[in-house]
Design a protein around this motif. Sequence first.
Motif, mmCIF file in Angstrom:
data_model
loop_
_atom_site.group_PDB
_atom_site.id
_atom_site.type_symbol
_atom_site.label_atom_id
_atom_site.label_comp_id
_atom_site.label_asym_id
_atom_site.label_seq_id
_atom_site.Cartn_x
_atom_site.Cartn_y
_atom_site.Cartn_z
ATOM 1 N N TYR A 34 -7.769 -5.093 3.464
ATOM 2 C CA TYR A 34 -7.673 -5.030 4.517
ATOM 3 C C TYR A 34 -8.441 -5.621 5.574
ATOM 4 O O TYR A 34 -7.263 -5.673 6.952
ATOM 5 C CB TYR A 34 -7.778 -3.443 4.893
ATOM 6 C CG TYR A 34 -6.557 -2.657 4.326
ATOM 7 C CD1 TYR A 34 -5.636 -2.991 3.832
ATOM 8 C CD2 TYR A 34 -6.981 -1.365 3.732
ATOM 9 C CE1 TYR A 34 -3.959 -1.988 2.637
ATOM 10 C CE2 TYR A 34 -6.391 -0.431 2.698
ATOM 11 C CZ TYR A 34 -4.794 -1.069 2.602
ATOM 12 O OH TYR A 34 -4.262 -0.150 1.324
ATOM 13 N N PHE B 196 -9.705 -1.817 -2.081
ATOM 14 C CA PHE B 196 -8.538 -1.613 -1.139
ATOM 15 C C PHE B 196 -9.510 -1.861 0.509
ATOM 16 O O PHE B 196 -8.417 -2.985 1.653
ATOM 17 C CB PHE B 196 -7.899 -0.452 -1.078
ATOM 18 C CG PHE B 196 -7.710 0.413 -1.679
ATOM 19 C CD1 PHE B 196 -6.883 -1.308 -2.801
ATOM 20 C CD2 PHE B 196 -7.281 1.612 -2.867
ATOM 21 C CE1 PHE B 196 -5.620 -0.666 -3.964
ATOM 22 C CE2 PHE B 196 -6.447 1.684 -3.251
ATOM 23 C CZ PHE B 196 -6.037 0.442 -4.184
ATOM 24 N N ALA C 182 -9.641 3.801 3.892
ATOM 25 C CA ALA C 182 -9.930 3.558 2.339
ATOM 26 C C ALA C 182 -11.100 4.104 2.418
ATOM 27 O O ALA C 182 -11.778 4.071 1.618
ATOM 28 C CB ALA C 182 -9.514 1.756 1.918
ATOM 29 N N SER D 125 1.291 -1.552 0.337
ATOM 30 C CA SER D 125 0.126 -0.293 -0.129
ATOM 31 C C SER D 125 1.089 1.201 0.005
ATOM 32 O O SER D 125 0.629 2.365 -0.760
ATOM 33 C CB SER D 125 -0.812 0.045 1.344
ATOM 34 O OG SER D 125 -2.095 -0.683 1.239
ATOM 35 N N VAL E 121 -2.007 -2.071 -6.710
ATOM 36 C CA VAL E 121 -2.609 -1.032 -5.914
ATOM 37 C C VAL E 121 -2.041 0.126 -7.698
ATOM 38 O O VAL E 121 -3.805 0.318 -8.115
ATOM 39 C CB VAL E 121 -1.466 -0.220 -5.595
ATOM 40 C CG1 VAL E 121 -2.033 1.702 -5.146
ATOM 41 C CG2 VAL E 121 -1.517 -0.828 -3.683
#
Length: 447
Positions: A425, A421, A326, A258, A400
């Motif tokens: 996570y 994202f 996010a 990230s 990403v």
Amino acid sequence: MTLAVDKPQSQPAPRRGGRWIDDWRPEEPAFWAATGAKVARRNLVVSILSEHIGFSIWSLWSVFVLFLGPRYGLDPAQKFLLTSAPTLVGAVLRLPYTFAVATFGGRNWTIFSALLLLVPTVFAGIVLEPGVSFTTLLIAASVAGVGGGNFASSMANINAFYPQRLKGWALGINAGGGNIGVAAVQLVGLLVLATAGAAHPRLIVLIYLPLIVVAALLAAIYMDNLTHAANDRRAMRDVIKDGHAWVMSLLYIGTFGSFIGFGFAFGQVLQVQFKADFDTPVKAAYLTFLGPLLGSLIRPVGGLLADRFGGSRVTFWNFVAMALGAGTVLLASRQHSLPLFVTGFVFLFLFSGLGNGSTYKMIPAIFKAKHPDDEREARRLATALIGVAGAVGAAGGVLVNLAFRQSFLTYKTGDGAYVAFIAFYALCGVVTWAVYRRRSPRRLPEV
């Protein structure tokens, strides 16, 4: 000349010439207090500088794309590929770079890898002009990937110098000082854009060429090689059979992947998603450095917190915070709120940096817990996993950039990427809890 530190009579004769330390016992308090800490600190300082320059060269194209205006004839999708290419090459190179330290020595490899940074820097200075083909630019960007390999060799080297109780701090500050290279090159780009204008990207090259030479010279003068970090060609094979290698690689995609992915893409995302606010490259450059800078500065804090509270605990809560960050970015994107958007991204950079430190503390702790009576075996496997996780994590930066590219092509916004994202996570948080935090007879202690 062979360098030895407090070498006892029973030590065997040194195997190689040059600046090699043949006796290194960081876990022994007396040895560490007398000579070990001073030697390790000297190597750490120079390692940080060399890694910092490596990160800057690796990140060059996140800055150069801001200079590639209409005269270059590139669309946003092509620019995202230019930042993805060095990320991918750097990820692949992290595996051989990890074991290069043991093969050639930390000092020797730092000198060589620093001088190698001259190649992509000079190459970029030659090709950057309107009319150059996209293929040529893509090759030049790919060559900059050599800067990404420096991180793995630097971390493997410093891991061998420090005792277990200080690894979180040492690895965190080493990585954090290197990561600041992302923000530093963006600040240099901002300086050039604000003073000379977008027509002079070569000025960035002229700034970094002497810095590369200085880094190599300081490594030659002040760094050492450790004889005990002998190369074990089976270490990689052994560690990839361990399930923890793949768990940690997944977690490192979430943290470092990230950080580096956002660091490379943030400027482009601002220009594409908020065109009216960033109609000139210099306006985007005013913000692009902020996230990488804060994420780099906080990385040692992640290591310190992991030393104090345990890496897995810090990592778990870190992923919870990243998912919330996010979510904030997604909300800001849908409301087209630039202040909230930047705030959400700053949170993502902060917690990706914090998680970088805590996940790297977990790696040596895992093998210390699995091999409590065999320090060499624990160090051997931890060094190998640093290479594997570092390579896979850096590849996360490619994902990403590709996620952003596909989202903008499909939805004209980054919303699709932000949703992905959040889900990732959440997955990383669940995995961290299930493997390292959940009460279970199979759970490793002190991770």
